[in-house]
Design a protein around this motif. Sequence first.
Motif: not given
Length: 328
Positions: A252-260
């Motif tokens: 979810h956070h990845y697809t919302n453009h959160k970085t590693k």
Amino acid sequence: MHYKIIVSLIAFFSLFSVLAQKTDGGDKVQFKMINVNKDIYMLQGKGGNIGLSFGHDGVFMIDDQFADLSEDILKEIAKVDKKPIQFLINTHMHGDHTGGNANMVEAGAIIVAQDNVRTRLQETIIKAEDKARGDTKILPTITFAQDMTFYFNGEKIMIFHVHDAHTDGDAVVYFTQSNVIHTGDVFFKDRYPYIDLNNGGTVQGYMAALEKIALLADDDTKIIPGHGDIGTKKDLEAMASMLGNIYRRVTHHYTNHKTKAEIIAMRDFTKPFDDLGFGNGFISTEKMLEIMYDDVEKIKGKIDKRNMEERLQEELMKQQENKGGKGE
């Protein structure tokens, strides 16, 4: 009376022997031989848990830890049964489970593993700088693609491949009469698991493997994990649920453009497990989230994190370049 007490104590310590041994580096290793059920035992030391079946046919062994421990491991096994090791199953290719292969072959064992284990170990031979890891005796001489069955020590022993889980060569061993399953590193008890993305492991494959093993188990099944103490079907299901929850949040956070770095800094969804000490093992909370992120990125590809204006500017530049090329 005194004689009976002494005999009982000797029997007890032979079953649960905890002996201090030294590795080449001087570190002490505590060995513990645990009776899991009937004639199935687990030997803990340094590295992955060793599974053992003792009986009239000989010794059936699962994994062998490190080469410098082989002599002591063989001594521990001989305390329960002096018969030779007939078969050694490698649950996967990692050195803390296969490091003693060459020594066990010297002791008479035939090594069995999934096809990809032999391939991966061949790669380590090519890359090996030290002679011990470059020995072709480390290679399994019998391999299988999907599954195989042994009839040994009065047991029907089912061995089956779980795909792209911890690695691409994982094998699970099921002692059907004793109702014991050795999972290799497809299950870590009470700690975050290591999922080796560089050697074919995937988070989704790992969760699927846990679910497959749980289908075989019942409430009385004893689970020998790759690392940690003996588990149950409920432990398998809890691990699969935990990984699923964390993986969904990371996705979810990845697809919302959160970085590693941003995702690794989030601890609200790992806190319940961190509080239980799951991050205190070989795989820390940070490493677990990093593995999850890298796995999601492999599946979904790198996400374009630029804003709309930056993307439009690039598109306009491409259009102008195309027009310029046609004008020539």
